[in-house]
Design a protein around this motif. Structure first.
Motif, short mmCIF file in Angstrom:
data_model
loop_
_atom_site.label_atom_id
_atom_site.label_comp_id
_atom_site.label_asym_id
_atom_site.label_seq_id
_atom_site.Cartn_x
_atom_site.Cartn_y
_atom_site.Cartn_z
N ARG A 1 35.70 6.64 -38.93
CA ARG A 1 36.94 7.21 -39.44
C ARG A 1 37.13 6.86 -40.92
N LEU A 2 36.94 5.57 -41.28
CA LEU A 2 37.19 5.14 -42.65
C LEU A 2 36.18 5.73 -43.63
N PHE B 1 45.96 -4.10 -49.59
CA PHE B 1 46.31 -2.85 -48.92
C PHE B 1 45.18 -2.40 -48.00
N ALA B 2 43.95 -2.47 -48.50
CA ALA B 2 42.78 -2.07 -47.72
C ALA B 2 42.62 -2.96 -46.49
N ALA B 3 42.87 -4.27 -46.65
CA ALA B 3 42.76 -5.18 -45.51
C ALA B 3 43.76 -4.83 -44.42
N ALA B 4 45.01 -4.55 -44.83
CA ALA B 4 46.04 -4.19 -43.85
C ALA B 4 45.66 -2.88 -43.15
N LEU B 5 45.19 -1.91 -43.92
CA LEU B 5 44.80 -0.61 -43.36
C LEU B 5 43.65 -0.74 -42.37
N THR B 6 42.63 -1.49 -42.77
CA THR B 6 41.44 -1.63 -41.92
C THR B 6 41.76 -2.36 -40.63
N TRP C 1 50.69 -2.86 -39.51
CA TRP C 1 51.42 -1.71 -40.03
C TRP C 1 52.54 -2.18 -40.96
N CYS C 2 53.21 -3.27 -40.59
CA CYS C 2 54.23 -3.84 -41.48
C CYS C 2 53.61 -4.25 -42.81
N GLY C 3 52.46 -4.93 -42.74
CA GLY C 3 51.77 -5.31 -43.97
C GLY C 3 51.36 -4.11 -44.78
N TYR C 4 50.93 -3.05 -44.10
CA TYR C 4 50.55 -1.80 -44.75
C TYR C 4 51.73 -1.21 -45.51
N LEU D 1 37.16 0.97 -49.66
CA LEU D 1 36.92 -0.47 -49.54
C LEU D 1 36.81 -0.89 -48.09
N GLY D 2 37.69 -0.34 -47.24
CA GLY D 2 37.59 -0.62 -45.81
C GLY D 2 36.29 -0.12 -45.22
N ALA D 3 35.84 1.04 -45.70
CA ALA D 3 34.58 1.61 -45.21
C ALA D 3 33.40 0.73 -45.59
N VAL D 4 33.42 0.17 -46.81
CA VAL D 4 32.33 -0.71 -47.24
C VAL D 4 32.21 -1.92 -46.32
N VAL D 5 33.34 -2.44 -45.88
CA VAL D 5 33.33 -3.60 -44.98
C VAL D 5 32.92 -3.21 -43.56
N MET D 6 33.48 -2.08 -43.09
CA MET D 6 33.28 -1.71 -41.69
C MET D 6 31.96 -1.01 -41.42
N ALA D 7 31.38 -0.34 -42.42
CA ALA D 7 30.14 0.43 -42.19
C ALA D 7 29.02 -0.44 -41.62
N PRO D 8 28.72 -1.61 -42.21
CA PRO D 8 27.66 -2.45 -41.61
C PRO D 8 28.01 -2.89 -40.19
N LEU D 9 29.28 -3.21 -39.94
CA LEU D 9 29.68 -3.61 -38.60
C LEU D 9 29.56 -2.45 -37.62
#
Length: 293
Positions: free
Chosen positions: A34-35, A64-69, A150-153, A176-184
């Motif tokens: 998704r990201l 912001f990216a951390a909260a979203l991810t 969501w509150c943090g977002y 930024l979230g995609a960069v972190v999550m893609a390898p996982l």
């Protein structure tokens, strides 16, 4: 107002289709897909400016990216154990509680108590009195954690909206979230991420959960006050329940429907309270409240 209603429906339909990816891709794979797709699509459309950014800009968008991810990961995790209507209703109480606490209004606090009663009904807590079982506790915890994120977002989106124009901030946060999550995601789902059928569903999720609602809300926010916008967003739990029925065949019991109604009513009471009128900026905290999943 019609644009916001369509955006709300689009987000929840996207969430329902994301639930269909979970058996094949798992939580990490679904979140990554998704990201990545949404981030690339938004970046191609917005072409966010990277040069000339300050350290403060990047710190804001990183938080912001951390909260979203995390919000997406926890929410998708809850969908592996809960129906989407239940998950969104529990998640929705996070920003609802935050809004009521910040307002310090007795009326809002009473509305939160009504919402809490609604969550008890939706989660099946009333069954415990009859010796039955409520919904999966880990699923409920994951939905609650998604609500906290969501509150943090919402809180971090205000700062990002001040530093980035239009959808630049959300596009960069998703990348930024995609960069972190893609390898996982690759580690979790492997080559299944490239299966054509799953990619098509992933594209649908990215469009329905991100590209379409973000664009519609940007237009709507130029014409609506934050109060009206917030009231319309109160339809989120009801929209999620409807998407669960139509897309996933997840029907609710009458008491659960009553619980959803209580949460929606409480949200309307809180979101409709008088507040100072301000110019709606793309990416502000009001706009951010729409994107629960």
């Amino acid at each position: 107002m019609a644009l916001v209603v369509v955006a709300v429906l689009s987000v929840q339909v996207g969430g329902a289709f994301a639930a269909t990816l979970l058996p094949s891709l798992g939580v990490l794979g679904t979140t990554a897909l998704r990201l990545v797709i949404a981030g690339v699509l938004l970046a191609l459309v917005t072409r966010p400016r990277l040069s000339g950014r300050t350290a403060g800009d990047w710190r804001a968008v990183l938080v912001f990216a951390a909260a979203l991810t995390l919000m997406n990961a926890f929410f998708y995790g809850s969908l592996t154990r809960l129906d989407i209507g239940v998950a969104v209703t529990i998640e929705f109480t996070g920003p609802l509680l935050m809004s009521a606490v910040l307002s310090r209004s007795r009326r809002d606090l009473l509305a939160v108590l009504a919402a809490a009663a609604g969550v008890v009904l939706v989660s099946g807590g009333w069954r415990l009195l009859a010796g039955g079982e409520a919904v999966d506790p880990l699923g409920a915890l994951l939905a609650a954690l998604a609500g906290a994120c969501w509150c943090g977002y919402i809180l971090t989106s205000a700062r990002v909206g001040q530093r980035f124009a239009g959808l630049d901030g959300i596009a960069l946060a998703m990348l930024l979230g995609a960069v972190v999550m893609a390898p996982l995601g690759v580690w979790s789902a492997g080559s299944r991420l490239l299966e054509p059928e799953l990619l098509v569903v992933g594209l649908l999720v990215a469009l329905a959960s991100s590209a379409i609602p973000y664009s519609l809300e940007l237009v709507a926010l130029r014409r609506l006050t934050p109060g009206v916008f917030g009231v319309l967003l109160s339809l989120e739990p009801a929209a999620a329940a409807g998407a669960g029925v139509v897309v996933l065949g997840q029907w609710m019991e009458p008491l659960q429907v009553l619980g959803v109604s209580l949460v929606v009513l409480a949200s309307v009471v809180i979101m409709a309270r008088p507040r100072p009128r301000r110019r709606a900026e793309p990416g502000n905290d009001t706009a951010a409240t729409a994107q629960s999943d």
